[in-house]
Design a protein around this motif. Structure first.
Motif, PDB file in Angstrom:
ATOM      1  N   MET A   1       3.222  54.223  47.029  1.00  0.00           N
ATOM      2  CA  MET A   1       3.929  54.463  48.285  1.00  0.00           C
ATOM      3  C   MET A   1       5.007  53.418  48.517  1.00  0.00           C
ATOM      4  O   MET A   1       6.061  53.725  49.085  1.00  0.00           O
ATOM      5  CB  MET A   1       2.923  54.463  49.445  1.00  0.00           C
ATOM      6  CG  MET A   1       3.519  54.928  50.761  1.00  0.00           C
ATOM      7  SD  MET A   1       4.069  56.658  50.653  1.00  0.00           S
ATOM      8  CE  MET A   1       5.014  56.801  52.168  1.00  0.00           C
ATOM      9  N   VAL A   2       4.765  52.202  48.081  1.00  0.00           N
ATOM     10  CA  VAL A   2       5.792  51.156  48.198  1.00  0.00           C
ATOM     11  C   VAL A   2       7.036  51.548  47.416  1.00  0.00           C
ATOM     12  O   VAL A   2       8.172  51.441  47.915  1.00  0.00           O
ATOM     13  CB  VAL A   2       5.236  49.802  47.705  1.00  0.00           C
ATOM     14  CG1 VAL A   2       6.356  48.768  47.614  1.00  0.00           C
ATOM     15  CG2 VAL A   2       4.145  49.300  48.639  1.00  0.00           C
ATOM     16  N   LEU A   3       6.844  52.024  46.189  1.00  0.00           N
ATOM     17  CA  LEU A   3       7.987  52.425  45.367  1.00  0.00           C
ATOM     18  C   LEU A   3       8.717  53.626  45.953  1.00  0.00           C
ATOM     19  O   LEU A   3       9.941  53.755  45.816  1.00  0.00           O
ATOM     20  CB  LEU A   3       7.505  52.747  43.953  1.00  0.00           C
ATOM     21  CG  LEU A   3       6.857  51.597  43.172  1.00  0.00           C
ATOM     22  CD1 LEU A   3       6.370  52.082  41.825  1.00  0.00           C
ATOM     23  CD2 LEU A   3       7.836  50.442  43.006  1.00  0.00           C
ATOM     24  N   ILE A   4       7.982  54.519  46.616  1.00  0.00           N
ATOM     25  CA  ILE A   4       8.602  55.698  47.216  1.00  0.00           C
ATOM     26  C   ILE A   4       9.391  55.338  48.458  1.00  0.00           C
ATOM     27  O   ILE A   4      10.488  55.861  48.698  1.00  0.00           O
ATOM     28  CB  ILE A   4       7.529  56.753  47.553  1.00  0.00           C
ATOM     29  CG1 ILE A   4       6.853  57.260  46.280  1.00  0.00           C
ATOM     30  CG2 ILE A   4       8.126  57.925  48.319  1.00  0.00           C
ATOM     31  CD1 ILE A   4       5.668  58.157  46.549  1.00  0.00           C
ATOM     32  N   THR A   5       8.868  54.413  49.256  1.00  0.00           N
ATOM     33  CA  THR A   5       9.438  54.130  50.574  1.00  0.00           C
ATOM     34  C   THR A   5      10.575  53.124  50.529  1.00  0.00           C
ATOM     35  O   THR A   5      11.443  53.142  51.403  1.00  0.00           O
ATOM     36  CB  THR A   5       8.328  53.625  51.520  1.00  0.00           C
ATOM     37  OG1 THR A   5       7.170  54.443  51.375  1.00  0.00           O
ATOM     38  CG2 THR A   5       8.783  53.682  52.969  1.00  0.00           C
ATOM     39  N   LEU A   6      10.579  52.244  49.543  1.00  0.00           N
ATOM     40  CA  LEU A   6      11.608  51.201  49.493  1.00  0.00           C
ATOM     41  C   LEU A   6      13.033  51.754  49.556  1.00  0.00           C
ATOM     42  O   LEU A   6      13.848  51.266  50.351  1.00  0.00           O
ATOM     43  CB  LEU A   6      11.422  50.337  48.242  1.00  0.00           C
ATOM     44  CG  LEU A   6      10.483  49.148  48.364  1.00  0.00           C
ATOM     45  CD1 LEU A   6      10.314  48.450  47.028  1.00  0.00           C
ATOM     46  CD2 LEU A   6      11.002  48.158  49.407  1.00  0.00           C
ATOM     47  N   PRO A   7      13.400  52.759  48.741  1.00  0.00           N
ATOM     48  CA  PRO A   7      14.777  53.284  48.855  1.00  0.00           C
ATOM     49  C   PRO A   7      15.079  53.877  50.218  1.00  0.00           C
ATOM     50  O   PRO A   7      16.209  53.768  50.711  1.00  0.00           O
ATOM     51  CB  PRO A   7      14.817  54.364  47.756  1.00  0.00           C
ATOM     52  CG  PRO A   7      13.729  54.006  46.810  1.00  0.00           C
ATOM     53  CD  PRO A   7      12.653  53.406  47.648  1.00  0.00           C
ATOM     54  N   ALA A   8      14.086  54.515  50.846  1.00  0.00           N
ATOM     55  CA  ALA A   8      14.318  55.108  52.166  1.00  0.00           C
ATOM     56  C   ALA A   8      14.536  54.028  53.213  1.00  0.00           C
ATOM     57  O   ALA A   8      15.413  54.163  54.088  1.00  0.00           O
ATOM     58  CB  ALA A   8      13.132  55.993  52.549  1.00  0.00           C
ATOM     59  N   ILE A   9      13.758  52.953  53.159  1.00  0.00           N
ATOM     60  CA  ILE A   9      13.938  51.865  54.129  1.00  0.00           C
ATOM     61  C   ILE A   9      15.255  51.147  53.883  1.00  0.00           C
ATOM     62  O   ILE A   9      15.937  50.721  54.834  1.00  0.00           O
ATOM     63  CB  ILE A   9      12.746  50.892  54.047  1.00  0.00           C
ATOM     64  CG1 ILE A   9      11.459  51.613  54.461  1.00  0.00           C
ATOM     65  CG2 ILE A   9      12.972  49.679  54.936  1.00  0.00           C
ATOM     66  CD1 ILE A   9      10.224  50.755  54.386  1.00  0.00           C
ATOM     67  N   ASP A  10      15.651  51.004  52.628  1.00  0.00           N
ATOM     68  CA  ASP A  10      16.964  50.413  52.327  1.00  0.00           C
ATOM     69  C   ASP A  10      18.099  51.266  52.899  1.00  0.00           C
ATOM     70  O   ASP A  10      19.189  50.762  53.164  1.00  0.00           O
ATOM     71  CB  ASP A  10      17.148  50.266  50.819  1.00  0.00           C
ATOM     72  CG  ASP A  10      16.318  49.119  50.258  1.00  0.00           C
ATOM     73  OD1 ASP A  10      16.008  48.190  51.023  1.00  0.00           O
ATOM     74  OD2 ASP A  10      15.970  49.165  49.059  1.00  0.00           O
ATOM     75  N   GLY A  11      17.838  52.570  53.078  1.00  0.00           N
ATOM     76  CA  GLY A  11      18.861  53.452  53.628  1.00  0.00           C
ATOM     77  C   GLY A  11      19.064  53.324  55.116  1.00  0.00           C
ATOM     78  O   GLY A  11      20.027  53.884  55.666  1.00  0.00           O
ATOM     79  N   LEU A  12      18.176  52.610  55.820  1.00  0.00           N
ATOM     80  CA  LEU A  12      18.357  52.375  57.254  1.00  0.00           C
ATOM     81  C   LEU A  12      19.477  51.360  57.454  1.00  0.00           C
ATOM     82  O   LEU A  12      19.325  50.177  57.133  1.00  0.00           O
ATOM     83  CB  LEU A  12      17.051  51.866  57.872  1.00  0.00           C
ATOM     84  CG  LEU A  12      15.865  52.835  57.874  1.00  0.00           C
ATOM     85  CD1 LEU A  12      14.630  52.146  58.427  1.00  0.00           C
ATOM     86  CD2 LEU A  12      16.183  54.080  58.688  1.00  0.00           C
ATOM     87  N   LYS A  13      20.595  51.794  57.992  1.00  0.00           N
ATOM     88  CA  LYS A  13      21.761  50.933  58.133  1.00  0.00           C
ATOM     89  C   LYS A  13      21.627  50.014  59.340  1.00  0.00           C
ATOM     90  O   LYS A  13      21.097  50.399  60.386  1.00  0.00           O
ATOM     91  CB  LYS A  13      23.023  51.792  58.263  1.00  0.00           C
ATOM     92  CG  LYS A  13      23.274  52.681  57.060  1.00  0.00           C
ATOM     93  CD  LYS A  13      24.521  53.520  57.253  1.00  0.00           C
ATOM     94  CE  LYS A  13      24.756  54.434  56.047  1.00  0.00           C
ATOM     95  NZ  LYS A  13      25.954  55.283  56.217  1.00  0.00           N
ATOM     96  N   THR A  14      22.118  48.799  59.163  1.00  0.00           N
ATOM     97  CA  THR A  14      22.089  47.832  60.259  1.00  0.00           C
ATOM     98  C   THR A  14      22.938  48.304  61.436  1.00  0.00           C
ATOM     99  O   THR A  14      22.620  48.019  62.596  1.00  0.00           O
ATOM    100  CB  THR A  14      22.588  46.462  59.757  1.00  0.00           C
ATOM    101  OG1 THR A  14      21.842  46.075  58.597  1.00  0.00           O
ATOM    102  CG2 THR A  14      22.419  45.397  60.829  1.00  0.00           C
ATOM    103  N   SER A  15      24.006  49.043  61.157  1.00  0.00           N
ATOM    104  CA  SER A  15      24.882  49.519  62.230  1.00  0.00           C
ATOM    105  C   SER A  15      24.165  50.474  63.170  1.00  0.00           C
ATOM    106  O   SER A  15      24.515  50.551  64.353  1.00  0.00           O
ATOM    107  CB  SER A  15      26.115  50.203  61.630  1.00  0.00           C
ATOM    108  OG  SER A  15      25.735  51.288  60.800  1.00  0.00           O
TER     109      SER A  15
END
Length: 283
Positions: free
Chosen positions: A163-177
Motif C-alpha cells: 500500500m505504501v508503494l501504491i499510495t506514494l505517487p498519489a500523495i506526491d500528486g497533491l500540489k502545495t498550491s
C-alpha cells in the motif's frame, strides 16, 4: 515514400507468450474442467456445489479475512506513505522506507510463515517475552496464527508495504498550491482534507484496497505453511486437487478455482478503472 517498419512490438512477444502459457491457457482449462462432468456433458452443477457447505464457509472466511487485512493495510500504509512524503530530513529516510517496502511487498510463502512462527508462535520469542515480562498470555484467548487476527497480522507484513508503494505517487500528486488556495479562502486543514485531499486520493485508496484484497484472497503458501486447516479458498482447492478424492470432488476443486478467477478478475478490472481515474491528478 516507403513506410518504415516498426519492430518495437517484437519486445512484447515474450510477455504475450508468458501470459498465454501461464494465465490464459490455464484459466481456460480450469473453466473447461469446471463446466464439464465425467461424461463430457456441460453444466453448472459443480459451480453451484462449489458455493455450498464447507466451501461456502471457506469463501466467507476468505472474504472476511481479505477485507480485514486490506482495511488494515490501507489505513496503516496510507499513514506511513504520507509520513514518508512529508518528511524532508533526513533525506535517506524516504529512500529507506520505499526500499524496504519494495522488498517486503514481495516477501511471502514459507520464509514469512517461519518468521512469524518463530516470533508469535506458541513457543515464539515475542510470545515468551510478553508472558515473562508482562505476564500476558497471547494464547490465553482465541488468538492463533491460523485464526482471522493471526493471518491478518501475517498478511499485513506484505500488504502494508504494498500500500505504501501504491499510495506514494498519489500523495506526491497533491500540489502545495491546492493547500495554499484553500488557506487563502479561509479553509482549515480539515476543510482541505475533506474537500480536496481525500476526494483526490479516494480512487487510489479504493484501488489499493481492491489490490490488497486480491493479494490476500489469492495468498496460499504462507497460510499453508502456518496451518494445514482448510480455512481459506486456496487451501480448499489444494485439498481437492492434491488429495485422495473422487472425480466429482476433483471437479469441485476446479469449480472453486473458477470462482476464484472470477473474483480476481473483478478486483483487477475495478482496480484498473480506478488507477486510470487517479492518474489524472498525477499528470
Amino acid at each position: 515514400m516507403s513506410r518504415q517498419r516498426n519492430w518495437s512490438f517484437v519486445g512484447l512477444v515474450p510477455l504475450l507468450l508468458f501470459l498465454a502459457l501461464f494465465l490464459v491457457i490455464p484459466a481456460i482449462s480450469v473453466f473447461q474442467r469446471a463446466l464439464t462432468d465425467n461424461d463430457g456433458n456441460l453444466g453448472f452443477k459443480a459451480l453451484g456445489d462449489a458455493l455450498s457447505g464447507q466451501n461456502l464457509d471457506a469463501f466467507k472466511f476468505s472474504v472476511r479475512l481479505s477485507a480485514l487485512t486490506s482495511l488494515v493495510g490501507v489505513i496503516i500504509g496510507t499513514l506511513l506513505a504520507y509520513a514518508a512524503t512529508t518528511i524532508t530530513r533526513p533525506k535517506w529516510l524516504r529512500s529507506m522506507i520505499t526500499s524496504f517496502s519494495g522488498v517486503a511487498a514481495n516477501l511471502g510463502g514459507v520464509p514469512l510463515a517461519f518468521a512469524f512462527v518463530a516470533l508469535l508462535g506458541r513457543q515464539g520469542l515475542l510470545t515468551k517475552i510478553l508472558n515473562g515480562l508482562f505476564h500476558f498470555n497471547l494464547y490465553g484467548g482465541k488468538f492463533t496464527l491460523d485464526s482471522t487476527w493471526g493471518l491478518t497480522t501475517v498478511y499485513s507484513y506484505f500488504n502494508i508495504p504494498l500500500m505504501v508503494l501504491i499510495t506514494l505517487p498519489a500523495i506526491d500528486g497533491l500540489k502545495t498550491s491546492w493547500r495554499e488556495a484553500c488557506a487563502n479562502l479561509g479553509g482549515t486543514s480539515w476543510t482541505y482534507w475533506r474537500r480536496i485531499g481525500i476526494p483526490v486520493l479516494f480512487p487510489s485508496l479504493l484501488g489499493g484496497f481492491l489490490l490488497l484484497f486480491a493479494n490476500s484472497f489469492s495468498a496460499y503458501a504462507t497460510a499453508a505453511a502456518i496451518s494445514q486447516k482448510s480455512l481459506i479458498v486456496p487451501l480448499r482447492i489444494s485439498f481437492y486437487l492434491r488429495g485422495d478424492v473422487s472425480a466429482n470432488e476433483d471437479q469441485l476443486g476446479f469449480s472453486l478455482a473458477a470462482w476464484m478467477i472470477v473474483v480476481m478478475t473483478v478486483c483487477m478490472g475495478l482496480y484498473w478503472v480506478l488507477r486510470k481515474r487517479a492518474e489524472r491528478w498525477q499528470q
